[in-house]
Motif scaffolding. Structure first.
Motif, PDB file in Angstrom:
ATOM      1  N   ALA A  25     -33.407  -4.241 -39.713  1.00 53.17           N
ATOM      2  CA  ALA A  25     -33.667  -4.098 -38.279  1.00 53.17           C
ATOM      3  C   ALA A  25     -32.903  -5.142 -37.476  1.00 53.17           C
ATOM      4  CB  ALA A  25     -35.161  -4.202 -38.009  1.00 53.17           C
ATOM      5  N   TRP A  26     -32.936  -6.409 -37.934  1.00 54.49           N
ATOM      6  CA  TRP A  26     -32.199  -7.457 -37.217  1.00 54.49           C
ATOM      7  C   TRP A  26     -30.695  -7.169 -37.222  1.00 54.49           C
ATOM      8  CZ3 TRP A  26     -36.020  -8.508 -34.803  1.00 54.49           C
ATOM      9  CH2 TRP A  26     -37.110  -9.289 -35.177  1.00 54.49           C
ATOM     10  N   ASP A  27     -30.195  -6.661 -38.356  1.00 56.36           N
ATOM     11  CA  ASP A  27     -28.757  -6.438 -38.488  1.00 56.36           C
ATOM     12  C   ASP A  27     -28.261  -5.259 -37.648  1.00 56.36           C
ATOM     13  OD1 ASP A  27     -28.643  -8.544 -40.268  1.00 56.36           O
ATOM     14  OD2 ASP A  27     -28.538  -7.283 -42.072  1.00 56.36           O
ATOM     15  N   THR A  28     -29.133  -4.261 -37.428  1.00 56.56           N
ATOM     16  CA  THR A  28     -28.660  -3.011 -36.802  1.00 56.56           C
ATOM     17  C   THR A  28     -29.215  -2.781 -35.399  1.00 56.56           C
ATOM     18  OG1 THR A  28     -30.460  -1.651 -37.735  1.00 56.56           O
ATOM     19  CG2 THR A  28     -28.478  -1.952 -39.099  1.00 56.56           C
ATOM     20  N   ALA A  29     -30.084  -3.672 -34.915  1.00 59.45           N
ATOM     21  CA  ALA A  29     -30.712  -3.452 -33.605  1.00 59.45           C
ATOM     22  C   ALA A  29     -29.680  -3.322 -32.482  1.00 59.45           C
ATOM     23  CB  ALA A  29     -31.687  -4.578 -33.290  1.00 59.45           C
ATOM     24  N   GLU A  30     -28.565  -4.014 -32.623  1.00 63.30           N
ATOM     25  CA  GLU A  30     -27.553  -4.002 -31.560  1.00 63.30           C
ATOM     26  C   GLU A  30     -26.612  -2.799 -31.640  1.00 63.30           C
ATOM     27  OE1 GLU A  30     -24.851  -7.279 -31.797  1.00 63.30           O
ATOM     28  OE2 GLU A  30     -24.649  -7.135 -33.977  1.00 63.30           O
ATOM     29  N   TRP A  31     -26.709  -2.004 -32.695  1.00 64.09           N
ATOM     30  CA  TRP A  31     -25.775  -0.902 -32.877  1.00 64.09           C
ATOM     31  C   TRP A  31     -26.043   0.210 -31.860  1.00 64.09           C
ATOM     32  CZ3 TRP A  31     -25.365   0.130 -38.893  1.00 64.09           C
ATOM     33  CH2 TRP A  31     -24.865  -1.036 -39.510  1.00 64.09           C
ATOM     34  N   GLU A  32     -24.968   0.845 -31.434  1.00 67.89           N
ATOM     35  CA  GLU A  32     -25.097   2.007 -30.546  1.00 67.89           C
ATOM     36  C   GLU A  32     -25.829   3.131 -31.274  1.00 67.89           C
ATOM     37  OE1 GLU A  32     -24.003   2.625 -27.391  1.00 67.89           O
ATOM     38  OE2 GLU A  32     -23.259   0.587 -27.076  1.00 67.89           O
ATOM     39  N   HIS A  33     -26.679   3.850 -30.536  1.00 64.56           N
ATOM     40  CA  HIS A  33     -27.326   5.012 -31.147  1.00 64.56           C
ATOM     41  C   HIS A  33     -27.233   6.183 -30.181  1.00 64.56           C
ATOM     42  CE1 HIS A  33     -31.572   4.887 -29.262  1.00 64.56           C
ATOM     43  NE2 HIS A  33     -30.808   4.090 -28.564  1.00 64.56           N
ATOM     44  N   ASP A  34     -27.813   7.322 -30.567  1.00 65.91           N
ATOM     45  CA  ASP A  34     -27.592   8.576 -29.855  1.00 65.91           C
ATOM     46  C   ASP A  34     -28.765   8.971 -28.965  1.00 65.91           C
ATOM     47  OD1 ASP A  34     -24.959   9.320 -30.864  1.00 65.91           O
ATOM     48  OD2 ASP A  34     -25.945   9.498 -32.815  1.00 65.91           O
ATOM     49  N   GLY A  35     -29.407   7.964 -28.370  1.00 70.57           N
ATOM     50  CA  GLY A  35     -30.534   8.257 -27.497  1.00 70.57           C
ATOM     51  C   GLY A  35     -30.169   9.140 -26.318  1.00 70.57           C
ATOM     52  N   MET A  36     -29.006   8.919 -25.716  1.00 71.23           N
ATOM     53  CA  MET A  36     -28.594   9.731 -24.583  1.00 71.23           C
ATOM     54  C   MET A  36     -28.311  11.171 -25.011  1.00 71.23           C
ATOM     55  SD  MET A  36     -28.174   9.970 -21.405  1.00 71.23           S
ATOM     56  CE  MET A  36     -28.399   8.217 -21.059  1.00 71.23           C
ATOM     57  N   LEU A  37     -27.710  11.340 -26.180  1.00 66.13           N
ATOM     58  CA  LEU A  37     -27.458  12.678 -26.717  1.00 66.13           C
ATOM     59  C   LEU A  37     -28.768  13.436 -26.894  1.00 66.13           C
ATOM     60  CD1 LEU A  37     -25.328  14.659 -28.065  1.00 66.13           C
ATOM     61  CD2 LEU A  37     -26.026  13.607 -30.235  1.00 66.13           C
ATOM     62  N   VAL A  38     -29.778  12.763 -27.451  1.00 62.99           N
ATOM     63  CA  VAL A  38     -31.081  13.399 -27.678  1.00 62.99           C
ATOM     64  C   VAL A  38     -31.771  13.686 -26.351  1.00 62.99           C
ATOM     65  CG1 VAL A  38     -33.342  13.138 -28.767  1.00 62.99           C
ATOM     66  CG2 VAL A  38     -31.286  12.371 -29.970  1.00 62.99           C
ATOM     67  N   ALA A  39     -31.692  12.741 -25.416  1.00 58.27           N
ATOM     68  CA  ALA A  39     -32.294  12.976 -24.093  1.00 58.27           C
ATOM     69  C   ALA A  39     -31.665  14.190 -23.428  1.00 58.27           C
ATOM     70  CB  ALA A  39     -32.131  11.736 -23.211  1.00 58.27           C
ATOM     71  N   GLY A  40     -30.345  14.335 -23.541  1.00 60.72           N
ATOM     72  CA  GLY A  40     -29.675  15.488 -22.955  1.00 60.72           C
ATOM     73  C   GLY A  40     -30.131  16.792 -23.569  1.00 60.72           C
ATOM     74  N   ALA A  41     -30.325  16.791 -24.895  1.00 62.45           N
ATOM     75  CA  ALA A  41     -30.778  18.007 -25.575  1.00 62.45           C
ATOM     76  C   ALA A  41     -32.205  18.379 -25.155  1.00 62.45           C
ATOM     77  CB  ALA A  41     -30.699  17.812 -27.085  1.00 62.45           C
ATOM     78  N   ILE A  42     -33.081  17.380 -25.066  1.00 59.87           N
ATOM     79  CA  ILE A  42     -34.465  17.658 -24.648  1.00 59.87           C
ATOM     80  C   ILE A  42     -34.497  18.100 -23.189  1.00 59.87           C
ATOM     81  CG2 ILE A  42     -36.755  16.641 -24.295  1.00 59.87           C
ATOM     82  CD1 ILE A  42     -36.202  14.855 -26.739  1.00 59.87           C
ATOM     83  N   LEU A  43     -33.650  17.496 -22.359  1.00 56.66           N
ATOM     84  CA  LEU A  43     -33.574  17.912 -20.960  1.00 56.66           C
ATOM     85  C   LEU A  43     -33.160  19.375 -20.850  1.00 56.66           C
ATOM     86  CD1 LEU A  43     -33.682  16.685 -17.986  1.00 56.66           C
ATOM     87  CD2 LEU A  43     -31.194  16.686 -18.146  1.00 56.66           C
ATOM     88  N   ARG A  44     -32.165  19.792 -21.624  1.00 50.37           N
ATOM     89  CA  ARG A  44     -31.746  21.200 -21.609  1.00 50.37           C
ATOM     90  C   ARG A  44     -32.889  22.105 -22.059  1.00 50.37           C
ATOM     91  NH1 ARG A  44     -27.136  18.705 -23.772  1.00 50.37           N
ATOM     92  NH2 ARG A  44     -27.622  19.399 -25.905  1.00 50.37           N
ATOM     93  N   PHE A  45     -33.632  21.664 -23.065  1.00 46.37           N
ATOM     94  CA  PHE A  45     -34.814  22.410 -23.525  1.00 46.37           C
ATOM     95  C   PHE A  45     -35.840  22.528 -22.404  1.00 46.37           C
ATOM     96  CE2 PHE A  45     -39.142  21.382 -25.192  1.00 46.37           C
ATOM     97  CZ  PHE A  45     -39.461  22.616 -25.747  1.00 46.37           C
ATOM     98  N   PHE A  46     -36.139  21.423 -21.720  1.00 49.20           N
ATOM     99  CA  PHE A  46     -37.073  21.452 -20.596  1.00 49.20           C
ATOM    100  C   PHE A  46     -36.605  22.427 -19.513  1.00 49.20           C
ATOM    101  CE2 PHE A  46     -38.772  16.807 -21.144  1.00 49.20           C
ATOM    102  CZ  PHE A  46     -39.612  17.234 -22.151  1.00 49.20           C
ATOM    103  N   HIS A  47     -35.295  22.507 -19.329  1.00 56.20           N
ATOM    104  CA  HIS A  47     -34.721  23.325 -18.262  1.00 56.20           C
ATOM    105  C   HIS A  47     -34.590  24.799 -18.661  1.00 56.20           C
ATOM    106  CE1 HIS A  47     -31.377  24.210 -15.200  1.00 56.20           C
ATOM    107  NE2 HIS A  47     -32.408  23.845 -14.488  1.00 56.20           N
ATOM    108  N   GLY A  48     -34.939  25.118 -19.906  1.00 56.39           N
ATOM    109  CA  GLY A  48     -34.881  26.498 -20.365  1.00 56.39           C
ATOM    110  C   GLY A  48     -33.532  26.938 -20.859  1.00 56.39           C
ATOM    111  N   GLU A  49     -32.713  26.010 -21.333  1.00 54.08           N
ATOM    112  CA  GLU A  49     -31.353  26.334 -21.782  1.00 54.08           C
ATOM    113  C   GLU A  49     -31.264  26.500 -23.292  1.00 54.08           C
ATOM    114  OE1 GLU A  49     -28.410  23.699 -20.046  1.00 54.08           O
ATOM    115  OE2 GLU A  49     -29.749  23.307 -18.358  1.00 54.08           O
ATOM    116  N   ASP A  50     -32.357  26.868 -23.940  1.00 53.92           N
ATOM    117  CA  ASP A  50     -32.355  26.983 -25.396  1.00 53.92           C
ATOM    118  C   ASP A  50     -32.477  28.437 -25.848  1.00 53.92           C
ATOM    119  OD1 ASP A  50     -34.966  27.041 -24.394  1.00 53.92           O
ATOM    120  OD2 ASP A  50     -35.821  26.306 -26.274  1.00 53.92           O
ATOM    121  N   GLU A  51     -32.142  29.371 -24.989  1.00 50.65           N
ATOM    122  CA  GLU A  51     -32.265  30.795 -25.329  1.00 50.65           C
ATOM    123  C   GLU A  51     -31.438  31.159 -26.548  1.00 50.65           C
ATOM    124  OE1 GLU A  51     -34.095  33.223 -24.245  1.00 50.65           O
ATOM    125  OE2 GLU A  51     -35.072  32.267 -22.543  1.00 50.65           O
TER     126      GLU A  51
END
Length: 291
Positions: free
Chosen positions: A262-288
């Motif tokens: 955890a200490w070694d990798t806490a600073e690493w970039e992760h894909d939180g924005m990618l996941v937020a975008g996918a959930i946002l599209r789901f909320f908006h009804g774009e998962d047909e």
């Protein structure tokens, strides 16, 4: 820190928006709260950023409600939830398989809304992912050997996961993790009468890690959960680990390898924005066309 039983609203700034109810199930570390607000505030900012990156831009109007009743919150009753498109349940240090009165109320609320409000789409992070799966009959338990999964973690995507996240490179995404419990198996018609048998083929695990086979569950138009923390940054990871060491849930001797990772990798970039975008599209009804 004191909590009001009344919800807080963070308004949208453009017309095309989604009204999301965030049910907060824990408090931020005091330092993180001073810097970025509550967990609901963090998620509101993340989804607003994802919405502005959407083409065309979307926005989120976020209603935030703290629901841990032993800390001054209140679990809402189903009739109180009006004019809401989506519900997101946050992470927590509490156990999603626990029997705290507010947790049982939350399970009942989810089950009631699932039946009465088919228009609402559900999402959850870590505890939220687990409690939604529990409400639909899935088993929540400790990870194998009670191993902690901490900080930056690769998640191998299933074909459905690849579609949800727009086919990322190598079929893998990375998220910060902070859990010792997991969803043992996903919901199905065999675990609850809320999911008809003919819909079993519509229930999908979207990704797996070395420690947790069910990193998220997706049901078209209804459910999109994530075990990983899309809103965590380096400081939040480090402080959340510290809180768990102080509480004794993370043992500095037995869990030293996980703490070091955890200490070694806490600073690493992760894909939180990618996941937020996918959930946002789901909320908006774009998962047909996802399934």
């Amino acid at each position: 820190m004191p909590h009001s039983k009344e919800p807080r609203t963070k308004p949208a700034t453009i017309d095309d928006n989604i009204r999301m109810l965030v049910l907060e199930t824990d408090e931020q570390h005091p330092d993180d709260h001073r810097e970025s607000g509550s967990f609901g505030d963090v998620l509101d900012a993340l989804f607003k950023k994802a919405g502005h990156a959407h083409d065309p831009p979307l926005d989120i109007e976020t209603v935030i409600r703290f629901i841990v009743e032993e800390k001054g919150g209140a679990v809402p009753k189903a009739p109180e939830i009006q004019d809401i498109h989506a519900i997101l349940i946050t992470g927590s240090m509490y156990d999603a398989h626990g029997d705290n009165p507010w947790i049982l109320k939350l399970v009942d609320l989810i089950q009631t809304l699932w039946q009465q409000r088919p228009d609402i789409r559900f999402s959850g992070v870590c505890f939220g992912h687990q409690i939604l799966c529990r409400a639909l009959g899935a088993k929540i338990d400790s990870t194998p050997d009670s191993k902690w999964e901490l900080a930056h973690t690769p998640i191998a995507l299933t074909p459905i996961g690849a579609k949800l996240f727009n086919n990322p490179k190598d079929g893998v995404i990375h998220l910060h993790q902070m859990h010792q419990d997991h969803v043992v198996y996903p919901p199905s018609s065999s675990t609850t009468n809320l999911l008809p048998e003919q819909h079993d083929g519509d229930i999908h695990v979207w990704g797996s890690s070395e420690t947790s086979e069910v990193q998220g569950v997706y049901i078209r138009k209804r459910l999109f959960t994530t075990q990983g923390h899309l809103g965590f940054d380096e400081d939040m990871v480090r402080r959340q680990v510290e809180l768990r060491i102080e509480s004794g849930s993370i043992d500095q001797v037995e869990d030293r390898a996980e703490i070091k990772s955890a200490w070694d990798t806490a600073e690493w970039e992760h894909d939180g924005m990618l996941v937020a975008g996918a959930i946002l599209r789901f909320f908006h009804g774009e998962d047909e066309n996802v399934v």
